[in-house]
Design a protein around this motif. Structure first.
Motif, short mmCIF file in Angstrom:
data_model
loop_
_atom_site.label_atom_id
_atom_site.label_comp_id
_atom_site.label_asym_id
_atom_site.label_seq_id
_atom_site.Cartn_x
_atom_site.Cartn_y
_atom_site.Cartn_z
N PRO A 94 79.88 5.88 43.67
CA PRO A 94 80.00 7.37 43.31
C PRO A 94 80.06 7.96 44.71
O PRO A 94 79.20 7.80 45.38
N ARG A 95 80.81 8.90 44.68
CA ARG A 95 80.82 9.89 45.72
C ARG A 95 79.77 10.95 45.55
O ARG A 95 79.45 11.36 44.28
N PRO A 96 79.79 11.62 46.74
CA PRO A 96 78.40 12.68 46.91
C PRO A 96 79.09 13.80 45.83
O PRO A 96 80.42 14.01 46.01
N THR A 97 78.17 14.77 45.42
CA THR A 97 78.59 15.94 44.60
C THR A 97 78.13 17.06 45.01
O THR A 97 76.85 17.05 45.55
N PRO A 98 78.82 18.26 45.28
CA PRO A 98 78.20 19.41 45.47
C PRO A 98 77.21 19.84 44.59
O PRO A 98 77.44 19.72 43.43
N THR A 99 75.83 20.01 45.37
CA THR A 99 74.71 20.28 44.42
C THR A 99 73.87 21.50 44.92
O THR A 99 73.68 21.56 46.28
N LYS A 100 73.47 22.32 44.13
CA LYS A 100 72.67 23.49 44.65
C LYS A 100 71.19 22.75 44.95
O LYS A 100 70.79 22.48 43.92
N THR A 101 70.75 22.81 45.99
CA THR A 101 69.46 22.00 46.54
C THR A 101 68.38 23.09 46.51
O THR A 101 67.17 22.59 46.95
N GLN A 102 68.76 24.28 46.70
CA GLN A 102 67.70 25.33 46.79
C GLN A 102 68.06 26.64 46.31
O GLN A 102 69.26 26.86 46.44
N GLU A 103 67.14 27.44 45.72
CA GLU A 103 67.43 28.95 45.03
C GLU A 103 66.22 29.91 45.82
O GLU A 103 65.08 29.38 45.33
N ILE A 104 66.66 30.90 46.28
CA ILE A 104 65.83 31.74 46.81
C ILE A 104 66.34 33.13 46.09
O ILE A 104 67.22 33.64 46.26
N ASP A 105 65.12 33.95 45.55
CA ASP A 105 65.27 35.24 45.24
C ASP A 105 64.74 36.27 45.97
O ASP A 105 63.26 35.87 45.89
N ILE A 106 65.24 37.36 46.26
CA ILE A 106 64.56 38.39 47.07
C ILE A 106 64.67 39.69 46.16
O ILE A 106 65.76 40.01 46.25
N VAL A 107 63.77 40.06 45.60
CA VAL A 107 64.01 41.53 44.80
C VAL A 107 62.85 42.41 45.44
O VAL A 107 61.68 42.12 45.40
N GLY A 108 63.52 43.50 46.03
CA GLY A 108 62.68 44.48 46.70
C GLY A 108 62.04 43.80 47.87
O GLY A 108 62.85 43.15 48.74
N THR A 112 61.00 34.78 45.86
CA THR A 112 60.54 33.34 45.48
C THR A 112 61.34 32.34 45.83
O THR A 112 62.42 32.54 46.11
N GLY A 113 60.82 31.22 45.97
CA GLY A 113 61.55 30.00 46.45
C GLY A 113 61.66 29.73 47.87
O GLY A 113 62.17 28.70 48.29
N ALA A 114 60.69 30.42 48.69
CA ALA A 114 60.82 30.34 50.15
C ALA A 114 59.95 29.01 50.39
O ALA A 114 59.34 28.52 49.52
N PRO A 115 60.19 28.47 51.43
CA PRO A 115 61.16 28.81 52.66
C PRO A 115 62.37 28.27 52.52
O PRO A 115 62.54 27.41 51.91
N LEU A 116 63.42 28.67 53.25
CA LEU A 116 64.81 28.34 53.49
C LEU A 116 64.68 27.43 54.60
O LEU A 116 64.42 27.70 55.81
N LYS A 117 65.09 26.13 54.46
CA LYS A 117 65.05 25.10 55.59
C LYS A 117 66.57 24.60 55.70
O LYS A 117 67.22 24.17 54.93
#
Length: 154
Positions: A94-108, A112-117
């Motif tokens: 199987p070939r690698p698949t584009p995947t969302k590996t992290q999600e961060i939300d910043i409201v004001g 949430t979801g930090a840190p970004l690495k």
């Protein structure tokens, strides 16, 4: 930087010195949209990972909503599916698949979801030397960035 295929230009990108050619793929791509174009952003992230033959390692997709003072950040990478009993003799790996590996939300000012690495080896295509390492944007870094962004764009 325009993609070697000439079909797409990133909002911003990074390529290490080991890829000095203007027509080389970057290792990091940044795509941004304003407001409610999240589907377009996901399509852009997937495009970079699907068309670069593994050369683009990370896509950071950022959606900015002025109305909600919200940043939505997604980190996308090609992820190989787990080896589900595929033997070496079996050539249909199987070939690698584009995947969302992290999600961060910043409201004001709430993050949430930090840190970004951002992994050094994926960006630079080599092991880190003395004093080098992953880029890590922690909660405070992200709060500072968004506070400055909203302040200077008002």
């Amino acid at each position: 930087m325009i993609a070697p295929s000439g079909l797409k230009e990133p909002d911003s990108s990074f390529a290490p010195v080991s890829r000095p050619s203007e027509d080389a793929w970057p290792t990091l791509v940044l795509e941004t949209v304003l407001s409610h174009s999240q589907m377009r952003l996901v399509a852009d992230a997937r495009w970079w990972l699907e068309n670069a033959g593994g050369e683009v390692k990370i896509v950071i997709a950022v959606s900015v909503s002025w109305a909600n003072m919200r940043f939505h950040i997604e980190k996308w990478e090609n992820v190989s599916p787990p080896n589900g009993g595929v033997s070496c003799a079996h050539q249909n790996v199987p070939r690698p698949t584009p995947t969302k590996t992290q999600e961060i939300d910043i409201v004001g000012n709430v993050v949430t979801g930090a840190p970004l690495k951002l992994e050094f080896e994926k960006l630079m295509l080599r092991k880190p030397g003395a004093g080098e390492g992953d880029i890590i944007l922690d909660m405070q870094d992200l709060q500072d960035f968004t506070t400055n962004f909203w302040h200077y764009t008002q």
